[in-house]
Design an enzyme around this catalytic site. Structure first.
Site, PDB file in Angstrom:
ATOM      1  N   GLU A 153      -2.615 -33.707   2.437  1.00 12.16           N
ATOM      2  CA  GLU A 153      -1.237 -34.006   2.014  1.00 12.16           C
ATOM      3  C   GLU A 153      -0.674 -32.894   1.140  1.00 12.16           C
ATOM      4  O   GLU A 153       0.487 -32.502   1.274  1.00 12.16           O
ATOM      5  CB  GLU A 153      -1.199 -35.333   1.254  1.00 12.16           C
ATOM      6  CG  GLU A 153       0.203 -35.878   1.018  1.00 12.16           C
ATOM      7  CD  GLU A 153       0.900 -35.353  -0.242  1.00 12.16           C
ATOM      8  OE1 GLU A 153       2.121 -35.479  -0.343  1.00 12.16           O
ATOM      9  OE2 GLU A 153       0.224 -34.805  -1.129  1.00 12.16           O
ATOM     10  N   ASP A 198      -7.035 -35.791  -0.669  1.00 15.18           N
ATOM     11  CA  ASP A 198      -7.101 -34.446  -1.246  1.00 15.18           C
ATOM     12  C   ASP A 198      -6.309 -34.405  -2.555  1.00 15.18           C
ATOM     13  O   ASP A 198      -5.438 -35.242  -2.808  1.00 15.18           O
ATOM     14  CB  ASP A 198      -6.560 -33.385  -0.264  1.00 15.18           C
ATOM     15  CG  ASP A 198      -5.113 -33.638   0.158  1.00 15.18           C
ATOM     16  OD1 ASP A 198      -4.738 -34.808   0.341  1.00 15.18           O
ATOM     17  OD2 ASP A 198      -4.352 -32.656   0.284  1.00 15.18           O
TER      18      ASP A 198
HETATM   19 ZN   LIG Z   1       0.031 -37.359  -3.700  1.00 20.49          ZN
END
Ligand SMILES: [Zn+2]
Length: 354
Positions: free
Chosen positions: A72, A7
């Protein structure tokens, strides 16, 4: 385990010279794309390095896992956190985790052995309301301002250590004002002739694992939000959930001395591939590596990008293709070294035999 998150953070398209989601290669070799540094580059380099090693018939002695995870950038709770606690992960029997690092403006690659933990602090002051014209002690606004002044001095003392070259970004406590909330709203803005009875301020604090967390908490309670000044505070749940310390209070860091063979292997592998590794650092923000360090596993943050400005989350994030290609060679060398490593017991038998 070669870990990466897939992501990215959003991009303001109109502030970019090329479309952030087109992966544009310009005439001088810069690859412009959101994620070109953070961290699709690394995930792709893993794949290409493995492809090349397979092409040469390299036989690993250990399993090599490539992991591509979501979320994340929003905390990793449904990504790395759940994965790290899953049976699937347990079944992998991972020995070493590689995760993201940061670009380096000079010729040295950067490697990270721990990270600061975010503490999200909200301080609230309450006090008697009063007419806007009156000078009196212990108003909510006045007391909150005293705190902010004190926090500002502490911030400057930490920042001075960086400015003087005595400490790196990851080694000091950073504290930044994130919001201010006070005042009595009126249809056109705020009521001006009234001192409000409540005032709040929010701060983003980043605490290195080597800092004395207890004394910082005491400072918050006694100096920044003292109850005798009608002040209270709360720390965001992030702080409790994953701090820079394990349950016994030991800092969550990966060893970078002779007790950790993975560190020496990394240093040698980078050198053999023609790269230079700088002094190991504490990552100034957070990465998914903390979930694996939490389990007691060694985890090193490393993204092979030298001679590159730090542009993660910035407009016009790019990576030069030469650095990208060099990084693949670096990973070939690391994967070869890591996948060939067999831990020996004191009598010469391997750990598996034992
Ligand atoms: Zn990163």
């Amino acid at each position: 385990m070669l870990y990466s998150h897939t992501d990215v953070v959003p991009a303001e398209h109109d502030k970019w010279v090329h479309h952030p989601f087109e992966g544009h290669l310009d005439s001088v070799g810069r690859i412009y794309a959101r994620g070109s540094q953070d961290m699709k580059c690394v995930g792709m380099q893993y794949l290409e390095a493995v492809r090349r090693l397979k092409g040469w018939g390299f036989q690993p002695k250990r399993n090599v896992y490539l992991v591509f995870a979501p979320d994340e950038e929003i905390g990793g709770h449904d990504g790395a956190e759940k994965f790290s606690l899953s049976e699937v992960f347990q079944g992998l029997n991972v020995g070493i985790v590689l995760d993201e690092g940061l670009a380096s403006p000079d010729e040295h690659y950067r490697a990270f052995y721990g990270e600061r933990s975010p503490w999200w602090l909200v301080i609230k002051a309450v006090g008697a309301p009063g007419h806007g014209s009156k000078l009196y002690d212990n108003s909510a606004m006045e007391n909150l301002l005293k705190s902010i002044e004190s926090i500002r001095r502490y911030r400057a003392s930490q920042f001075d250590l960086i400015k003087a070259g005595l400490k790196a970004d990851g080694d000091v406590v950073s504290i930044n004002l994130a919001f201010l909330k006070a005042g009595t709203p009126s249809p056109t803005g705020f009521v001006m002739n009234l001192q409000p009875s409540e005032a709040e301020a929010g701060f983003d604090i980043r605490v290195p694992p080597t800092a004395d967390a207890e004394s910082l908490e005491r400072r918050i309670a006694e100096e920044w939000a003292p109850s005798w000044r009608n002040m209270s505070f709360r720390l965001g749940q992030f702080k409790q959930k994953v701090s820079g310390h394990d349950a016994s209070g030991k800092p969550l860091v990966t060893k970078t001395d002779s007790s950790n063979p993975w560190w020496a292997l990394l240093e040698n592998a980078v050198q053999e591939a023609g790269g230079k590794l700088g002094k190991p650092e504490i990552f100034p923000a957070s990465t998914d590596a903390r979930y694996f360090r939490n389990l007691g596993l060694p985890a090193i943050g490393f993204s092979p990008m030298a001679n590159t400005p730090i542009l993660l989350h910035d407009h016009n994030e790019y990576l030069h293709k030469d650095e990208y290609l060099k990084g693949i060679k670096i990973y070939e060398s690391i994967i070869k070294a890591y996948a060939s490593f067999v831990e020996h017991g004191s009598d010469g038998r391997t750990k598996d035999e034992l």
